[in-house]
Design an enzyme around this catalytic site. Structure first.
Site, PDB file in Angstrom:
ATOM      1  N   ARG A 195       0.834  -1.218   0.000  1.00  0.00           N
ATOM      2  CA  ARG A 195       0.000   0.000   0.000  1.00  0.00           C
ATOM      3  C   ARG A 195       0.868   1.269   0.000  1.00  0.00           C
ATOM      4  O   ARG A 195       1.029   1.937  -1.020  1.00  0.00           O
ATOM      5  CB  ARG A 195      -0.957  -0.035   1.204  1.00  0.00           C
ATOM      6  N   ASP A 196       1.492   1.580   1.128  1.00  0.00           N
ATOM      7  CA  ASP A 196       2.270   2.825   1.220  1.00  0.00           C
ATOM      8  C   ASP A 196       3.437   2.784   0.230  1.00  0.00           C
ATOM      9  O   ASP A 196       3.790   3.803  -0.384  1.00  0.00           O
ATOM     10  CB  ASP A 196       2.798   2.989   2.652  1.00  0.00           C
ATOM     11  N   CYS A 217       3.562   9.323   0.516  1.00  0.00           N
ATOM     12  CA  CYS A 217       2.172   9.711   0.287  1.00  0.00           C
ATOM     13  C   CYS A 217       2.119  10.717  -0.857  1.00  0.00           C
ATOM     14  O   CYS A 217       2.836  11.722  -0.827  1.00  0.00           O
ATOM     15  CB  CYS A 217       1.600  10.322   1.563  1.00  0.00           C
TER      16      CYS A 217
END
Ligand code: HMG
Ligand code: MG
Length: 299
Positions: free
Chosen positions: A17-18, A242
């Site tokens: 994910r990240d 992000c």
């Protein structure tokens, strides 16, 4: 204060994910699933596999439903997906998710940039989500981002970090992960923040999610580990970042943190050689740089 290192640490691997959310080129689903399989083989028991956010905001995570449908069936592994709102939660539930993560930030500007709402609006959004999760037996993890600084506003208030973290716990999150989203903290600052949070939330309910933008993540984690925090988020090959945090780069590399913990006699249950192989695999697939120091010396 006496050093109170935990005897074992639970690693939450966030690379699928990240690690991948910020990658511009589309990563084939087969590659994502192969990475997840290799992480499982290395003994990682908690993996954040994708996020049910808006595909317009994060196109790389648009295949979340397909990922969930094809996860390796392992009774001993927990798969987590990010859900920013009820819509994301409903999508995740439909796909059989058993655990989700909600995310709030200690900075108003970052909250707006990342989720298009104020901090308090984001917390309000989680209320119906939490209720539905409870009704359906779904575990919810929380994140507080920008705990050591904001990419837009600089310093953040420690009181705000404490307030949001405590609110997430009171709402029903079983644990809150404290995010140094842009890897801006240093060890004594990190300790000050942890000491304040520990006044309201116990160590077992906290996790450390430190990005390594300025090479401080291991030092910061070690500084916080003294307080007995037994949960650490990390990403193989130090992937991560992000898209809505200007200048954010990778998470602490799982290989490096596992090496450090094992060297300190702290168990993780992870096979370091297999972990290093997983980090090399994904770096090769992305044609990128492996940011793990342990991987670089050919462990
Ligand atoms: P918004 O545009 O304000 O949403 O975005 P909205 O409610 O106004 O809806 C607009 C459209 O999006 C609608 O579709 C909705 O249905 C759709 P339309 O009618 O225009 O066709 N929509 C969705 N579609 C799919 N899944 C959903 C969803 N929600 C709405 N869940 C929103 C608000 C929160 C959705 C958006 O801002 C967003 O997706 N943000 C996520 C950004 C993100 O993923 N950032 C990275 C993860 S956080 C991070 O990396 C930090 C962390 O690692 C910790 C740390 O390091 O500190 C966790
Ligand atoms: Mg992060």
């Amino acid at each position: 204060m006496a050093k109170n290192y935990p005897k074992s640490v639970r690693i939450v691997e966030v690379s699928p994910r990240d690690g991948l959310q910020n990658v511009k080129a589309e990563v084939p689903i087969e590659t994502k699933l192969a990475l997840i399989n290799q992480l499982c083989d290395a003994g990682v028991k908690d993996i954040e596999v994708s996020s049910f956010v808006s595909p317009k905001w994060v196109p790389q995570m648009a295949d979340a439903s397909d990922i969930l449908a094809q996860l390796p069936a392992r009774a001993d592994t927990k798969y987590i997906v990010l859900t920013p709102n009820l819509k994301g939660f409903d999508r995740a539930l439909e796909c059989g998710a058993k655990e989700v993560a909600v995310f709030a930030a200690a900075s108003e500007t970052f909250s707006q940039k990342n989720t298009n709402c104020t901090i308090d609006e984001s917390l309000k959004r989680f209320e119906p989500l939490m209720q539905k999760a409870l009704d359906n037996g779904i575990k919810v993890r929380g994140y507080t981002s920008c705990v050591l600084g904001c990419p837009y506003k600089g310093d953040v208030s420690i009181d705000e970090v404490v307030r949001i973290t405590k609110t997430l716990i009171d709402m029903g999150c079983y644990e809150v992960s404290l995010g140094d989203t842009i890897g801006i903290g240093t060890p004594l600052k990190a300790q000050k923040m942890i000491e304040a949070v520990l006044q309201q939330v116990s160590a077992e309910k906290l996790a450390l999610h430190f990005h390594d933008t300025r090479g401080q993540a291991l030092a910061n984690i070690l500084a916080c580990l003294e307080y007995g925090i037994p949960n650490i988020d990390a990403s193989v090959a130090g992937l991560g970042g992000c898209p809505y945090a200007k200048g954010a780069s990778g998470n602490v590399s799982t290989e490096d943190i596992v090496y450090m913990l094992h060297g300190m006699g702290i168990e993780t249950g992870i096979d370091l050689d297999k972990l290093v192989a997983a980090g090399h695999y994904i770096t090769d697939q992305l044609k990128g740089t492996n940011n793990s120091r342990i991987a670089a010396i050919g462990h």
